[in-house]
Motif scaffolding. Structure first.
Motif, PDB file in Angstrom:
ATOM      1  N   TRP A 265     -51.859  28.147 -77.431  1.00  0.00           N
ATOM      2  CA  TRP A 265     -53.189  28.474 -76.951  1.00  0.00           C
ATOM      3  C   TRP A 265     -53.667  27.291 -76.118  1.00  0.00           C
ATOM      4  N   VAL A 266     -54.429  27.551 -75.062  1.00  0.00           N
ATOM      5  CA  VAL A 266     -54.832  26.511 -74.124  1.00  0.00           C
ATOM      6  C   VAL A 266     -55.493  25.322 -74.823  1.00  0.00           C
ATOM      7  N   THR A 267     -56.288  25.567 -75.869  1.00  0.00           N
ATOM      8  CA  THR A 267     -56.961  24.471 -76.561  1.00  0.00           C
ATOM      9  C   THR A 267     -55.965  23.498 -77.162  1.00  0.00           C
ATOM     10  N   GLY A 268     -54.850  24.021 -77.668  1.00  0.00           N
ATOM     11  CA  GLY A 268     -53.855  23.165 -78.305  1.00  0.00           C
ATOM     12  C   GLY A 268     -53.158  22.222 -77.347  1.00  0.00           C
ATOM     13  N   VAL A 269     -53.206  22.512 -76.061  1.00  0.00           N
ATOM     14  CA  VAL A 269     -52.653  21.613 -75.047  1.00  0.00           C
ATOM     15  C   VAL A 269     -53.734  20.685 -74.512  1.00  0.00           C
ATOM     16  N   VAL A 270     -54.817  21.277 -74.005  1.00  0.00           N
ATOM     17  CA  VAL A 270     -55.847  20.479 -73.330  1.00  0.00           C
ATOM     18  C   VAL A 270     -56.537  19.521 -74.291  1.00  0.00           C
ATOM     19  N   TYR A 271     -57.002  20.053 -75.444  1.00  0.00           N
ATOM     20  CA  TYR A 271     -57.705  19.200 -76.400  1.00  0.00           C
ATOM     21  C   TYR A 271     -56.889  18.929 -77.660  1.00  0.00           C
ATOM     22  N   GLY A 272     -55.685  19.522 -77.721  1.00  0.00           N
ATOM     23  CA  GLY A 272     -54.796  19.224 -78.831  1.00  0.00           C
ATOM     24  C   GLY A 272     -54.118  17.880 -78.676  1.00  0.00           C
ATOM     25  N   PHE A 273     -53.809  17.519 -77.390  1.00  0.00           N
ATOM     26  CA  PHE A 273     -53.190  16.204 -77.197  1.00  0.00           C
ATOM     27  C   PHE A 273     -53.503  15.554 -75.854  1.00  0.00           C
ATOM     28  N   LEU A 274     -53.699  16.322 -74.779  1.00  0.00           N
ATOM     29  CA  LEU A 274     -53.898  15.677 -73.482  1.00  0.00           C
ATOM     30  C   LEU A 274     -55.195  14.873 -73.414  1.00  0.00           C
ATOM     31  N   THR A 362     -68.406  25.348 -78.844  1.00  0.00           N
ATOM     32  CA  THR A 362     -68.080  25.099 -77.443  1.00  0.00           C
ATOM     33  C   THR A 362     -67.575  26.396 -76.837  1.00  0.00           C
ATOM     34  N   TRP A 363     -67.743  26.537 -75.533  1.00  0.00           N
ATOM     35  CA  TRP A 363     -67.273  27.743 -74.844  1.00  0.00           C
ATOM     36  C   TRP A 363     -66.488  27.341 -73.594  1.00  0.00           C
ATOM     37  N   TRP A 364     -65.328  27.956 -73.482  1.00  0.00           N
ATOM     38  CA  TRP A 364     -64.530  27.833 -72.262  1.00  0.00           C
ATOM     39  C   TRP A 364     -63.412  28.847 -72.326  1.00  0.00           C
ATOM     40  N   GLN A 365     -62.588  28.924 -71.287  1.00  0.00           N
ATOM     41  CA  GLN A 365     -61.526  29.907 -71.193  1.00  0.00           C
ATOM     42  C   GLN A 365     -60.262  29.254 -70.637  1.00  0.00           C
ATOM     43  N   GLU A 367     -58.911  30.087 -67.999  1.00  0.00           N
ATOM     44  CA  GLU A 367     -59.137  29.940 -66.560  1.00  0.00           C
ATOM     45  C   GLU A 367     -59.961  28.706 -66.212  1.00  0.00           C
ATOM     46  N   THR A 368     -60.863  28.296 -67.104  1.00  0.00           N
ATOM     47  CA  THR A 368     -61.724  27.156 -66.775  1.00  0.00           C
ATOM     48  C   THR A 368     -61.032  25.825 -67.002  1.00  0.00           C
ATOM     49  N   GLY A 369     -59.991  25.802 -67.840  1.00  0.00           N
ATOM     50  CA  GLY A 369     -59.209  24.595 -68.034  1.00  0.00           C
ATOM     51  C   GLY A 369     -59.866  23.511 -68.858  1.00  0.00           C
ATOM     52  N   GLY A 370     -61.090  23.710 -69.293  1.00  0.00           N
ATOM     53  CA  GLY A 370     -61.799  22.712 -70.071  1.00  0.00           C
ATOM     54  C   GLY A 370     -63.143  23.277 -70.507  1.00  0.00           C
ATOM     55  N   ILE A 371     -63.834  22.547 -71.368  1.00  0.00           N
ATOM     56  CA  ILE A 371     -65.113  22.998 -71.920  1.00  0.00           C
ATOM     57  C   ILE A 371     -66.142  23.124 -70.810  1.00  0.00           C
ATOM     58  N   MET A 372     -66.844  24.252 -70.781  1.00  0.00           N
ATOM     59  CA  MET A 372     -67.876  24.523 -69.787  1.00  0.00           C
ATOM     60  C   MET A 372     -69.282  24.475 -70.381  1.00  0.00           C
ATOM     61  N   ILE A 373     -69.438  25.002 -71.579  1.00  0.00           N
ATOM     62  CA  ILE A 373     -70.737  25.073 -72.245  1.00  0.00           C
ATOM     63  C   ILE A 373     -70.541  24.563 -73.668  1.00  0.00           C
ATOM     64  N   ALA A 374     -71.510  23.782 -74.159  1.00  0.00           N
ATOM     65  CA  ALA A 374     -71.318  23.181 -75.484  1.00  0.00           C
ATOM     66  C   ALA A 374     -72.646  22.825 -76.120  1.00  0.00           C
ATOM     67  N   ASN A 375     -72.626  22.724 -77.430  1.00  0.00           N
ATOM     68  CA  ASN A 375     -73.704  22.098 -78.188  1.00  0.00           C
ATOM     69  C   ASN A 375     -73.407  20.600 -78.198  1.00  0.00           C
ATOM     70  N   HIS A 376     -74.041  19.880 -77.320  1.00  0.00           N
ATOM     71  CA  HIS A 376     -73.710  18.484 -77.067  1.00  0.00           C
ATOM     72  C   HIS A 376     -74.059  17.595 -78.255  1.00  0.00           C
TER      73      HIS A 376
END
Length: 572
Positions: A265-274, A362-365, A367-376
């Protein structure tokens, strides 16, 4: 092979200028600052994700800082410093280069969250290849589809996983090499042992100059009108990934971070380790499946400070009859974030009571490649809200425009419409594999259309209302109804199939299949069991339906399309 492409990052797909505001402008300033930071570590060599995540730390004062801590239910833990990770990923990059993998070719993994997956990903990026990860829970057909669509030239996997497609390899002409993390049973052309190859590879590797627009990652997403599409991202995505790692996940130098998402799943790559590696912090990965006490023990014993997980996992914790969270010392936790599906207000309040901190959605897809909307983290949490756009992102609620006007118009405060994002952020997807026309249809003028229905209140908070398509999210997996239906229709005697997601307390949604049978086929429990076994074998347990309902008719519109909303209400 995926070739390099050129786009202007501040334009929409057709060159339209995007609207800006203070939030957008501050984000662009941060992205530029991060680009200067990353490129100054290797003057003249551009921007490479693996260099940003590993090499620049290994060549600096962080070289002896723990980078990756790999936990396993079956083998001893392994902890690598950034210096260690540099050597191992250099060896992986040399393995790929020695095998003739060229820049732009695709390297895929089909395995669990084992160390070899992360070495493969980072080594591939160093070698100029494009990386994609597949879920180990997939069956033969989903695996074949993704490998064929990406034209993967090399696959890193295990003997068990390879057995799913071994007899079908002739359907993958682009797949030149299969590297097994465990030793092959017997010699086979095109199949080799990855650890042996790495042992023989040198520990030095020179990353070639990398244009930021060079393709880096493919993430597969699901749709309702066709098979899952491969979403392509460039190395420039590192700018937004690192920015959101710092400003949304609030990663600090001494943090110990754990993201439970699988790299399939995209999260496991982008925010899982990168992103965490780019931030120079210690990243924890665990190859075991979900187990309440194991997860809580990891949080406590590893002194995890930032935890990124899914609402599905949190719901399973919430519904336990006992209070196991109270048995573990979770005092190190600073933040808990969730992603993947809407987080209900009750979960936010439960988090404060059970974990000691609120859970921030947090919300993203893909396609967006990263977090777009979040509870900061610097703002109070509003239970049930998606949050506000991150810096650099302009979000709006839109609806189709009236005749003669622009393609979309912005809704008023509190009105429900489709969530749209002004195009041009660095991690925005650059193309869809095999369907260039579909890419353009995802935009309306300068706006990217997300397919999610939302509303925005007077305080600028976004609230999720529903999905504009029929994609199913079950236990963190994205399931395409079309993909499941295609397999079910192959079973003898099945004349029609409709697949929907129905609410499930533990899974978020449960995959339910409605089947019409040929007139001479009796519907009974024996047949139901055989079809479910067939589906699990072909699709794997993650995608196969958990429930089958036999029906005499299938609700369809005049165009012959299945009315899934009627199925979802249980009224076929």
């Amino acid at each position: 092979m995926i070739t390099r492409f050129k786009r202007r990052n501040n334009d929409g797909p057709n060159g339209q200028p995007i609207p800006t505001d203070e939030n957008v402008n501050s984000g662009w300033a941060e992205w530029q600052s991060i680009r200067n930071e990353l490129e100054s570590a290797a003057p003249g060599y551009g921007l490479n994700m693996a260099h940003a995540a590993v090499t620049r730390h290994a060549n600096g004062p962080h070289k002896d800082h723990p980078a990756l801590c790999c936990l396993s239910g079956e083998s001893p833990r392994q902890t690598w410093t950034f210096s260690d990770l540099e050597c191992f990923t250099n060896q992986a990059a040399n393995v790929f280069r020695n095998l003739g993998i060229r820049p732009g070719q695709v390297v895929a993994t089909l395995c669990g969250r084992v160390p070899e997956l992360y070495l493969t990903a980072l080594g591939a990026l160093k070698a100029g290849a494009v990386f994609t990860a597949l879920y180990a829970s997939y069956g033969p057909e989903p695996i074949l589809h993704r490998l064929a669509a990406s034209q993967a030239a090399l696959l890193v996997t295990t003997r068990r996983q390879y057995s799913k497609i071994q007899a079908l390899r002739s359907r993958l002409p682009a797949l030149s090499h299969v590297l097994l993390t465990d030793a092959p049973d017997k010699p086979e052309p095109g199949v080799m042992h990855l650890p042996a190859l790495m042992d023989a590879a040198v520990e030095d590797f020179h990353i070639a100059p990398t244009d930021p627009e060079t393709p880096a990652l493919i993430h597969f997403t699901s749709g309702t009108t066709g098979m899952p599409k491969g979403v392509v991202h460039a190395h420039a995505a590192a700018l937004h990934q690192l920015q959101t790692g710092r400003t949304v996940l609030d990663l600090k130098p001494d943090d110990r971070y754990w993201c439970t998402a699988d790299p399939g799943w995209v999260t496991g790559v982008v925010y899982g380790f990168l992103a965490p590696l780019m931030a120079g912090i210690t990243t924890i990965v665990d190859d075991a499946e979900f187990d309440v006490r194991r997860w809580l023990r990891i949080l406590a014993e590893e002194r995890v400070t930032v935890w990124y997980t899914s609402p599905s996992a949190l719901r399973r914790l919430m519904t336990l009859p006992s209070k196991p969270c109270r048995e573990f010392d979770l005092g190190a936790l600073r933040h808990v974030f969730s992603v993947g599906e809407p987080l209900h207000a009750t979960a936010v309040r439960w988090g404060e009571d059970a974990l000691g901190v609120p859970i921030r959605d947090t919300w993203w897809q893909s396609e967006t490649g990263g977090i777009m909307i979040a509870n900061h983290p610097d703002q109070p949490v509003r239970p049930g809200a998606m949050g506000r756009p991150v810096r650099g992102i302009r979000a709006a609620v839109v609806r189709p425009a009236t005749a003669g006007g622009p393609t979309v118009e912005i809704c008023g405060i509190g009105e429900t419409g489709e969530l749209a994002l002004a195009a041009g952020w660095p991690s925005m997807f650059r193309r869809l594999l095999g369907d260039t026309g579909a890419y353009g249809r995802r935009f309306a003028g300068p706006w990217y259309l997300s397919g999610d229905l939302v509303r925005c209140d007077a305080e600028g908070l976004f609230w999720f209302k529903g999905r504009a398509d029929d994609m199913i999210k079950t236990a963190g997996h994205m399931v395409s109804p079309f993909e499941v239906e295609s397999v079910l229709l192959e079973y003898p005697g099945v004349s029609d199939a409709g697949v929907v997601g129905v609410p499930d307390m533990h899974l978020g949604q449960r995959v339910r299949a409605y089947l019409c049978l040929a007139t001479d086929i009796p519907a009974d429990e024996n047949l139901r069991g055989r079809i479910m076994a067939f589906a699990r074998k072909r699709l794997g347990p993650a995608l196969a339906p958990r429930e089958i309902v036999f029906t005499e008719t299938m609700p369809k519109n005049q165009a012959g399309k299945i009315l899934r909303r009627e199925l979802a209400t249980g009224r076929p």
